[in-house]
Scaffold this motif. Structure first.
Motif, PDB file in Angstrom:
ATOM      1  N   VAL A 177       0.657  -1.036  -0.069  1.00 55.77           N
ATOM      2  CA  VAL A 177       0.193  -0.212  -0.055  1.00 55.77           C
ATOM      3  C   VAL A 177       0.859   1.165   0.094  1.00 55.77           C
ATOM      4  CG1 VAL A 177      -0.102   0.224   2.465  1.00 55.77           C
ATOM      5  CG2 VAL A 177      -2.028   1.231   0.994  1.00 55.77           C
ATOM      6  N   LYS A 178       0.464   2.329  -0.831  1.00 54.17           N
ATOM      7  CA  LYS A 178       1.198   3.598  -0.827  1.00 54.17           C
ATOM      8  C   LYS A 178      -0.052   4.724  -0.334  1.00 54.17           C
ATOM      9  CE  LYS A 178       4.600   2.817  -4.310  1.00 54.17           C
ATOM     10  NZ  LYS A 178       4.815   1.332  -3.919  1.00 54.17           N
ATOM     11  N   SER A 179       0.165   5.404   0.706  1.00 56.80           N
ATOM     12  CA  SER A 179      -0.860   6.265   1.084  1.00 56.80           C
ATOM     13  C   SER A 179       0.132   7.359   2.117  1.00 56.80           C
ATOM     14  CB  SER A 179      -1.791   5.518   2.218  1.00 56.80           C
ATOM     15  OG  SER A 179      -2.451   6.367   2.684  1.00 56.80           O
ATOM     16  N   PRO A 180      -0.744   8.688   2.070  1.00 58.44           N
ATOM     17  CA  PRO A 180      -0.077   9.707   2.615  1.00 58.44           C
ATOM     18  C   PRO A 180      -0.594   9.666   4.165  1.00 58.44           C
ATOM     19  CG  PRO A 180      -2.242  10.421   1.495  1.00 58.44           C
ATOM     20  CD  PRO A 180      -1.882   9.029   0.958  1.00 58.44           C
ATOM     21  N   PHE A 181      -1.428   8.807   4.657  1.00 60.13           N
ATOM     22  CA  PHE A 181      -1.700   8.494   6.104  1.00 60.13           C
ATOM     23  C   PHE A 181      -0.339   8.014   6.867  1.00 60.13           C
ATOM     24  CE2 PHE A 181      -6.012   8.294   4.274  1.00 60.13           C
ATOM     25  CZ  PHE A 181      -6.760   9.104   5.135  1.00 60.13           C
ATOM     26  N   HIS A 182      -0.196   8.412   7.873  1.00 56.04           N
ATOM     27  CA  HIS A 182       1.085   8.278   8.559  1.00 56.04           C
ATOM     28  C   HIS A 182       1.003   6.545   9.040  1.00 56.04           C
ATOM     29  CE1 HIS A 182       1.030  12.716   8.764  1.00 56.04           C
ATOM     30  NE2 HIS A 182       2.278  12.473   8.734  1.00 56.04           N
ATOM     31  N   LYS A 183      -0.270   6.357   9.392  1.00 56.31           N
ATOM     32  CA  LYS A 183      -0.587   4.938  10.023  1.00 56.31           C
ATOM     33  C   LYS A 183      -1.875   4.430   9.418  1.00 56.31           C
ATOM     34  CE  LYS A 183       2.305   5.262  14.281  1.00 56.31           C
ATOM     35  NZ  LYS A 183       3.528   4.346  13.890  1.00 56.31           N
ATOM     36  N   ILE A 184      -1.855   3.064   9.169  1.00 58.21           N
ATOM     37  CA  ILE A 184      -3.141   2.660   8.754  1.00 58.21           C
ATOM     38  C   ILE A 184      -3.346   1.258   9.313  1.00 58.21           C
ATOM     39  CG2 ILE A 184      -4.373   1.814   6.758  1.00 58.21           C
ATOM     40  CD1 ILE A 184      -2.623   3.395   4.992  1.00 58.21           C
ATOM     41  N   PHE A 185      -4.458   0.984  10.054  1.00 57.59           N
ATOM     42  CA  PHE A 185      -4.635  -0.220  10.910  1.00 57.59           C
ATOM     43  C   PHE A 185      -5.927  -0.731  10.398  1.00 57.59           C
ATOM     44  CE2 PHE A 185      -2.478   2.566  13.424  1.00 57.59           C
ATOM     45  CZ  PHE A 185      -1.610   1.870  14.173  1.00 57.59           C
ATOM     46  N   HIS A 186      -5.853  -2.115  10.180  1.00 57.08           N
ATOM     47  CA  HIS A 186      -7.201  -3.012  10.057  1.00 57.08           C
ATOM     48  C   HIS A 186      -7.598  -3.512  11.369  1.00 57.08           C
ATOM     49  CE1 HIS A 186      -9.863  -6.500   9.323  1.00 57.08           C
ATOM     50  NE2 HIS A 186     -10.403  -5.553   8.520  1.00 57.08           N
ATOM     51  N   LEU A 187      -8.847  -3.290  11.842  1.00 57.34           N
ATOM     52  CA  LEU A 187      -9.333  -3.728  13.167  1.00 57.34           C
ATOM     53  C   LEU A 187     -10.556  -4.345  12.931  1.00 57.34           C
ATOM     54  CD1 LEU A 187      -8.938  -3.115  16.513  1.00 57.34           C
ATOM     55  CD2 LEU A 187     -10.632  -1.437  15.892  1.00 57.34           C
ATOM     56  N   GLU A 188     -10.511  -5.391  13.723  1.00 57.93           N
ATOM     57  CA  GLU A 188     -11.993  -6.122  13.946  1.00 57.93           C
ATOM     58  C   GLU A 188     -12.264  -6.130  15.404  1.00 57.93           C
ATOM     59  OE1 GLU A 188     -12.660  -9.092  15.817  1.00 57.93           O
ATOM     60  OE2 GLU A 188     -10.841 -10.349  15.831  1.00 57.93           O
ATOM     61  N   ASN A 189     -13.600  -5.822  15.473  1.00 58.08           N
ATOM     62  CA  ASN A 189     -14.046  -5.284  16.725  1.00 58.08           C
ATOM     63  C   ASN A 189     -14.605  -6.444  17.836  1.00 58.08           C
ATOM     64  OD1 ASN A 189     -16.433  -5.464  15.322  1.00 58.08           O
ATOM     65  ND2 ASN A 189     -17.468  -4.192  16.483  1.00 58.08           N
ATOM     66  N   LEU A 190     -14.566  -7.676  17.394  1.00 59.35           N
ATOM     67  CA  LEU A 190     -15.230  -8.801  18.243  1.00 59.35           C
ATOM     68  C   LEU A 190     -13.920  -9.334  19.263  1.00 59.35           C
ATOM     69  CD1 LEU A 190     -17.826 -10.249  18.598  1.00 59.35           C
ATOM     70  CD2 LEU A 190     -16.734 -12.152  17.459  1.00 59.35           C
ATOM     71  N   CYS A 191     -13.099  -9.600  18.458  1.00 59.15           N
ATOM     72  CA  CYS A 191     -11.762 -10.164  19.396  1.00 59.15           C
ATOM     73  C   CYS A 191     -10.476  -8.980  19.407  1.00 59.15           C
ATOM     74  CB  CYS A 191     -11.192 -11.425  18.963  1.00 59.15           C
ATOM     75  SG  CYS A 191     -12.335 -12.685  18.613  1.00 59.15           S
ATOM     76  N   GLY A 192     -10.725  -7.968  18.731  1.00 59.15           N
ATOM     77  CA  GLY A 192      -9.860  -6.729  18.721  1.00 59.15           C
ATOM     78  C   GLY A 192      -8.820  -7.092  18.126  1.00 59.15           C
ATOM     79  N   ASN A 193      -8.466  -8.093  17.159  1.00 60.08           N
ATOM     80  CA  ASN A 193      -7.446  -8.251  16.256  1.00 60.08           C
ATOM     81  C   ASN A 193      -7.221  -7.047  15.686  1.00 60.08           C
ATOM     82  OD1 ASN A 193      -6.891 -10.788  17.480  1.00 60.08           O
ATOM     83  ND2 ASN A 193      -8.477 -11.768  15.874  1.00 60.08           N
ATOM     84  N   ILE A 194      -5.830  -6.693  15.555  1.00 63.02           N
ATOM     85  CA  ILE A 194      -5.447  -5.466  14.616  1.00 63.02           C
ATOM     86  C   ILE A 194      -4.348  -5.723  13.742  1.00 63.02           C
ATOM     87  CG2 ILE A 194      -3.578  -4.595  16.444  1.00 63.02           C
ATOM     88  CD1 ILE A 194      -4.976  -1.866  15.671  1.00 63.02           C
ATOM     89  N   THR A 195      -4.354  -5.220  12.557  1.00 66.89           N
ATOM     90  CA  THR A 195      -3.293  -5.506  11.442  1.00 66.89           C
ATOM     91  C   THR A 195      -2.809  -4.375  11.260  1.00 66.89           C
ATOM     92  OG1 THR A 195      -4.291  -7.630  10.727  1.00 66.89           O
ATOM     93  CG2 THR A 195      -2.617  -6.436   9.334  1.00 66.89           C
ATOM     94  N   SER A 196      -1.430  -3.898  11.369  1.00 63.31           N
ATOM     95  CA  SER A 196      -0.860  -2.670  11.047  1.00 63.31           C
ATOM     96  C   SER A 196      -0.278  -2.755   9.585  1.00 63.31           C
ATOM     97  CB  SER A 196       0.396  -2.272  11.689  1.00 63.31           C
ATOM     98  OG  SER A 196       0.966  -1.269  11.325  1.00 63.31           O
ATOM     99  N   ILE A 197      -1.058  -1.964   8.778  1.00 63.95           N
ATOM    100  CA  ILE A 197      -1.048  -2.011   7.177  1.00 63.95           C
ATOM    101  C   ILE A 197       0.144  -1.074   6.918  1.00 63.95           C
ATOM    102  CG2 ILE A 197      -1.909  -1.460   4.938  1.00 63.95           C
ATOM    103  CD1 ILE A 197      -4.530  -2.340   6.265  1.00 63.95           C
ATOM    104  N   LYS A 198       0.293  -0.058   7.779  1.00 63.14           N
ATOM    105  CA  LYS A 198       1.483   1.013   7.121  1.00 63.14           C
ATOM    106  C   LYS A 198       1.929   1.520   8.760  1.00 63.14           C
ATOM    107  CE  LYS A 198       2.490   5.271   4.987  1.00 63.14           C
ATOM    108  NZ  LYS A 198       2.057   6.381   4.283  1.00 63.14           N
TER     109      LYS A 198
END
Length: 265
Positions: free
Chosen positions: A244-265
């Motif tokens: 991924v290429k993005s001007p956002f400083h950080k990008i996360f994907h989060l699922e809100n049941l177990c709270g698993n988080i993936t750092s994309i950037k």
């Protein structure tokens, strides 16, 4: 003072705290109170409250984050983190577009059934009810919706499936009647990484219009696992997210049941 973290405006939302055993209740209460005291329209207040609930799991990963502006737009929130002013843009990724309409119909049906039961005897029927329906039920047909409501009420009163209800499960709640769909997952219910990448691209286009006073702007992409339209079991081709290429400083994907988080950037 009116209780603002109430059953009426929040617990009817399917992304609610009774499905999340790890709710950070005190800060959530405080944030909701702040939103209620704002000049936002009631519809916008409800939207903001729902977004904060979706961010509950995010707060577990970043307990030092302190929200200071809950009612702004572009980005959705402004917070303090490590002595920096952070803009947080929240967006939901929909995994099953075809389920959106079905889920909307279901929510209306559940609410009508809740009203019927609460008007009859709230004390007797209060609780959280998880329902599973028989297949081939048409929730979008007005003529069948009343029949579905009757089946729901009958099943809850007898505490066993009736009519179009395949199974019913009850959990304790001390105040009101809440009805939702039973949580079940398909083991091969993938979320295509392309959907996440497309969402990032759309947000990238809006980035120049975000508040420039922040030190960093983070994008938090949420899969609302309490929603039929958003839930998934695994991300397909997850390695593509590393590109991924993005001007956002950080990008996360989060699922809100177990709270698993993936750092994309």
């Amino acid at each position: 003072m009116k209780k603002v973290f109430s059953d009426e405006d929040l617990v009817k939302n399917l992304s609610l705290y009774y499905l999340n055993r790890h709710l950070k209740k005190k800060p959530i209460e405080r944030y909701h109170r702040t939103i209620d005291e704002s000049p936002l329209h009631d519809r916008e207040k409800y939207k903001k409250k729902s977004e904060i609930l979706l961010l509950n799991s995010f707060m577990h990963h970043f307990p030092e984050v302190k929200f200071e502006n809950l009612t702004c737009e572009s980005p959705d929130f402004i917070a303090q983190f490590n002595n920096k002013k952070i803009g947080i843009e929240l967006t939901e990724v929909i995994n099953h577009l075809e389920m959106k309409k079905v889920e909307s119909c279901l929510n209306k049906i559940f609410r009508q059934a809740e009203i019927v039961l609460e008007q009859e005897d709230t004390t007797k029927y209060r609780g959280v009810y998880f329902l599973e329906f028989h297949s081939n039920i048409r929730f979008d047909h007005p003529e069948s919706q009343q029949e579905i409501i009757l089946s729901i009420c009958k099943s809850i009163k007898k505490n066993k499936p009736s009519g179009c209800i395949k199974s019913i499960r009850k959990s304790f709640h001390r105040r009101n009647v809440f009805i939702t769909h039973e949580y079940s997952m398909n083991l091969f219910d993938e979320l295509c990484s392309e959907k996440i990448l497309e969402l990032i691209e759309k947000k990238n286009e809006k980035f120049p219009y975000y508040d420039t006073s922040v030190d960093e702007c983070w994008l938090v992409i949420v899969s609302d696992m309490n929603s039929l339209a958003s839930r998934y079991t695994f991300i397909q081709d997850k390695e593509h997210l590393n590109e991924v290429k993005s001007p956002f400083h950080k990008i996360f994907h989060l699922e809100n049941l177990c709270g698993n988080i993936t750092s994309i950037k």
